[in-house]
Enzyme design. Structure first.
Site, PDB file in Angstrom:
ATOM      1  N   HIS A   1       6.121   1.378  -7.482  1.00  0.00           N
ATOM      2  CA  HIS A   1       5.189   0.702  -6.981  1.00  0.00           C
ATOM      3  C   HIS A   1       3.651   0.822  -7.505  1.00  0.00           C
ATOM      4  O   HIS A   1       2.959   0.061  -7.299  1.00  0.00           O
ATOM      5  CB  HIS A   1       5.050   0.723  -5.572  1.00  0.00           C
ATOM      6  CG  HIS A   1       4.331   1.884  -4.820  1.00  0.00           C
ATOM      7  ND1 HIS A   1       5.034   2.993  -4.701  1.00  0.00           N
ATOM      8  CD2 HIS A   1       3.273   2.052  -4.483  1.00  0.00           C
ATOM      9  CE1 HIS A   1       4.162   4.009  -4.319  1.00  0.00           C
ATOM     10  NE2 HIS A   1       3.208   3.406  -4.174  1.00  0.00           N
TER      11      HIS A   1
HETATM   12  C1  UD1 Z   1      -1.429   0.916  -1.742  1.00  0.00           C
HETATM   13  C2  UD1 Z   1      -1.992   2.092  -2.111  1.00  0.00           C
HETATM   14  C3  UD1 Z   1      -1.198   3.147  -2.634  1.00  0.00           C
HETATM   15  C4  UD1 Z   1       0.086   3.505  -2.052  1.00  0.00           C
HETATM   16  C5  UD1 Z   1       0.759   2.323  -1.570  1.00  0.00           C
HETATM   17  C6  UD1 Z   1       2.157   2.561  -0.577  1.00  0.00           C
HETATM   18  C7  UD1 Z   1      -4.342   1.739  -2.534  1.00  0.00           C
HETATM   19  C8  UD1 Z   1      -5.379   1.576  -3.592  1.00  0.00           C
HETATM   20  N1  UD1 Z   1      -3.011   1.872  -2.849  1.00  0.00           N
HETATM   21  O1  UD1 Z   1      -0.767   0.283  -2.848  1.00  0.00           O
HETATM   22  O2  UD1 Z   1      -1.784   4.410  -2.842  1.00  0.00           O
HETATM   23  O3  UD1 Z   1       1.045   4.368  -2.682  1.00  0.00           O
HETATM   24  O4  UD1 Z   1       0.070   1.341  -0.775  1.00  0.00           O
HETATM   25  O5  UD1 Z   1       2.833   1.594  -0.435  1.00  0.00           O
HETATM   26  O6  UD1 Z   1      -4.661   1.544  -1.176  1.00  0.00           O
HETATM   27  N2  UD1 Z   1       1.641  -6.895  -0.571  1.00  0.00           N
HETATM   28  C9  UD1 Z   1       2.569  -7.807   0.139  1.00  0.00           C
HETATM   29  N3  UD1 Z   1       2.673  -7.581   1.363  1.00  0.00           N
HETATM   30  C10 UD1 Z   1       2.346  -6.291   1.855  1.00  0.00           C
HETATM   31  C11 UD1 Z   1       1.467  -5.506   1.350  1.00  0.00           C
HETATM   32  C12 UD1 Z   1       1.068  -5.637   0.033  1.00  0.00           C
HETATM   33  O7  UD1 Z   1       3.051  -8.772  -0.585  1.00  0.00           O
HETATM   34  O8  UD1 Z   1       2.364  -6.207   3.222  1.00  0.00           O
HETATM   35  C13 UD1 Z   1       1.563  -7.083  -1.980  1.00  0.00           C
HETATM   36  C14 UD1 Z   1       0.203  -8.092  -2.279  1.00  0.00           C
HETATM   37  O9  UD1 Z   1       0.621  -8.975  -3.573  1.00  0.00           O
HETATM   38  C15 UD1 Z   1      -0.725  -7.096  -2.807  1.00  0.00           C
HETATM   39  C16 UD1 Z   1      -0.023  -5.854  -3.365  1.00  0.00           C
HETATM   40  O10 UD1 Z   1       1.260  -5.831  -2.633  1.00  0.00           O
HETATM   41  O11 UD1 Z   1      -1.782  -7.470  -3.646  1.00  0.00           O
HETATM   42  C17 UD1 Z   1      -0.557  -4.696  -3.617  1.00  0.00           C
HETATM   43  O12 UD1 Z   1      -0.973  -4.254  -2.158  1.00  0.00           O
HETATM   44  P1  UD1 Z   1      -2.083  -3.017  -1.877  1.00  0.00           P
HETATM   45  O13 UD1 Z   1      -2.253  -2.754  -0.447  1.00  0.00           O
HETATM   46  O14 UD1 Z   1      -3.414  -3.536  -2.296  1.00  0.00           O
HETATM   47  O15 UD1 Z   1      -1.797  -1.842  -2.863  1.00  0.00           O
HETATM   48  P2  UD1 Z   1      -0.269  -1.124  -2.823  1.00  0.00           P
HETATM   49  O16 UD1 Z   1       0.224  -1.443  -4.227  1.00  0.00           O
HETATM   50  O17 UD1 Z   1       0.487  -1.491  -1.804  1.00  0.00           O
HETATM   51  N1  UDP Z   2       9.610   4.023   2.468  1.00  0.00           N
HETATM   52  C1  UDP Z   2      10.447   3.326   3.581  1.00  0.00           C
HETATM   53  N2  UDP Z   2      11.119   2.332   2.870  1.00  0.00           N
HETATM   54  C2  UDP Z   2      10.909   1.871   1.580  1.00  0.00           C
HETATM   55  C3  UDP Z   2      10.504   2.670   0.744  1.00  0.00           C
HETATM   56  C4  UDP Z   2       9.591   3.794   1.328  1.00  0.00           C
HETATM   57  O1  UDP Z   2      10.315   3.630   4.532  1.00  0.00           O
HETATM   58  O2  UDP Z   2      11.609   0.831   1.417  1.00  0.00           O
HETATM   59  C5  UDP Z   2       8.946   5.190   3.147  1.00  0.00           C
HETATM   60  C6  UDP Z   2       9.171   6.649   2.439  1.00  0.00           C
HETATM   61  O3  UDP Z   2      10.471   7.148   2.929  1.00  0.00           O
HETATM   62  C7  UDP Z   2       7.902   7.447   2.448  1.00  0.00           C
HETATM   63  C8  UDP Z   2       6.929   6.439   2.333  1.00  0.00           C
HETATM   64  O4  UDP Z   2       7.533   5.135   2.601  1.00  0.00           O
HETATM   65  O5  UDP Z   2       7.870   8.119   3.940  1.00  0.00           O
HETATM   66  C9  UDP Z   2       6.366   6.572   0.972  1.00  0.00           C
HETATM   67  O6  UDP Z   2       5.394   5.329   0.895  1.00  0.00           O
HETATM   68  P1  UDP Z   2       5.134   4.611  -0.403  1.00  0.00           P
HETATM   69  O7  UDP Z   2       6.043   4.870  -1.610  1.00  0.00           O
HETATM   70  O8  UDP Z   2       5.098   3.327  -0.438  1.00  0.00           O
HETATM   71  O9  UDP Z   2       3.688   5.097  -0.853  1.00  0.00           O
HETATM   72  P2  UDP Z   2       3.166   6.793  -1.431  1.00  0.00           P
HETATM   73  O10 UDP Z   2       3.996   7.657  -0.758  1.00  0.00           O
HETATM   74  O11 UDP Z   2       3.556   6.643  -2.863  1.00  0.00           O
HETATM   75  O12 UDP Z   2       1.673   6.629  -1.229  1.00  0.00           O
END
Ligand code: UD1
Ligand code: UDP
Length: 375
Positions: free
Chosen positions: A218
């Protein structure tokens, strides 16, 4: 004492579960916890599912900020959090990790002189092209207490001059830097048996213990660069085919959106993977515990792999969790096809050791007791 927990993204909601559980079980007479959800993540399986499953109290505030560019998203959060902090008096805010929700909480609270308690402080990738690196550095420097999960994190903070300050930092308090252990380890230990008893994810997808690879992708660095994303997908598909092993990929919505729009990525390769929607924490725990190996660009998932004694191939150029690499329980492969294939072959062919590195599974209690003593 009244504390505001600020969360927004999936991993923060999960981390907050550890603190809420400790408040409920041990500190309910001393701590009143309120929860603010920025709304950064909003899909059912990126947010609400964790509240329902992990027993986290429903948020008192939901800003409903949603997705957007970094500036727009963070600005909306700062403005919303500031309004809440002006309406209601809190003794401190608890922030987690390194997302835009973390940064927004730090900026809003510190400027209103509300003490910031940063859980998972001191992590550094030394890669300033990561939005998370910017967020975590700024948050640490605005924090009254930095709760570091590892000694490496303490050392990183010290290199930036962040130590227990002798001088006044905020409201007559000193800044503290505390080695707390990792709240994610608290959670994994607490929920491992619950996951075993309640999750049916293996049966649902016809998976057998030790008979599949668990993968997650991601990071913007991977999803927003077609070459990198297709290289990772090709490596996963080829490993799956040549080793006759399913690759299960619970797909983050960010990656799903990109795959839907990037037609350069081979549908044939994608069809070789078991792509499923994001799963609940219990299902994820069960998938991690039973995988042969984990391949991920997630910070949290590489650590949980380690907790469950699974080797990991890290699909990034570096990691903040350097202990995993130092102990050769994980290998950095970046998005390089050959490095991914070679790392997989190496890790499945060699014994790996998993010494206890992430605390004693009581980080949440230590964090809350430290905050109580501090205030
Ligand atoms: C964010 C965090 C990242 C973290 C990740 C965990 C920042 C800068 N990044 O990244 O550090 O590792 O969360 O998962 O804060 N979207 C949906 N539904 C949702 C949420 C997101 O469709 O419920 C899609 C949208 O297209 C959105 C994209 O995901 O634009 C990115 O979401 P965003 O929260 O901006 O960043 P993440 O990549 O999720
Ligand atoms: N996780 C989850 N379901 C998923 C993928 C991840 O519950 O389908 C949990 C995972 O076990 C961990 C956390 O989400 O506790 C990690 O989040 P993510 O990978 O989105 O973000 P990061 O840790 O890289 O910020």
């Amino acid at each position: 004492m009244k504390l505001l927990t600020i969360i927004g993204a999936r991993p923060q909601i999960i981390k907050a579960a550890a603190i809420s559980r400790a408040v409920n079980n041990l500190f309910s007479s001393q701590v009143e916890e309120h929860i603010l959800h920025t709304g950064q993540h909003y899909d059912l399986n990126m947010s609400q599912i964790f509240f329902d499953e992990l027993g986290i109290p429903q948020p008192n505030y939901n800003l409903g900020v949603g997705s957007g560019s970094h500036g727009v998203q963070t600005a909306k959060m700062i403005s919303g959090i500031e309004e809440v902090l002006q309406q209601e008096a809190f003794d401190g805010v608890i922030l987690y990790g390194d997302t835009n929700s973390t940064l927004a909480g730090a900026v809003a609270a510190a400027k209103l002189h509300v003490p910031v308690f940063h859980v998972e402080a001191g992590l550094r990738s030394f890669n300033m092209s990561m939005p998370e690196e910017i967020n975590r550095i700024l948050c640490d420097h605005a924090s009254s207490i930095c709760f570091a999960p590892t000694q490496t994190a303490i050392n990183n903070l010290a290199h930036e001059g962040l130590t227990n300050s002798p001088a006044h930092f905020l409201k007559g308090h000193r800044r503290l830097v505390v080695l707390s252990g990792d709240v994610m380890f608290d959670n994994s230990i607490f929920f491992a048996q619950v996951a075993h008893d309640h999750s049916h994810i293996l049966e649902q997808h016809g998976l057998i213990p030790e008979g599949y690879i668990l993968a997650t992708i991601h990071r913007d660095h991977n999803t927003d660069d077609t070459k990198r994303l297709s290289s990772i997908i090709r490596a996963l598909a080829d490993i799956s085919e040549s080793d006759h092993i399913p690759v299960v990929l619970p797909l983050h919505p960010r990656t799903r959106v990109k795959l839907e729009h990037q037609h350069d990525i081979s549908q044939v390769q994608l069809s070789k993977l078991t792509i499923i929607p994001p799963v609940s924490f219990l299902d994820m725990t069960q998938l991690e515990k039973n995988a042969r190996i984990v391949m991920t660009d997630s910070g949290g998932v590489q650590k949980e792999a380690f907790f469950f004694e699974k080797p990991s191939v890290i699909l990034r150029p570096e990691t903040e969790w350097v202990e995993i690499i130092d102990h050769q329980a994980g290998l950095i492969a970046d998005a390089d096809y050959q490095r991914i294939v070679d790392a997989y072959a190496h890790l499945v062919g060699h014994p790996v050791h998993f010494p206890p590195l992430f605390g004693d599974a009581h980080a949440s209690e230590k964090i809350l007791q430290t905050i109580i003593n501090y205030l």
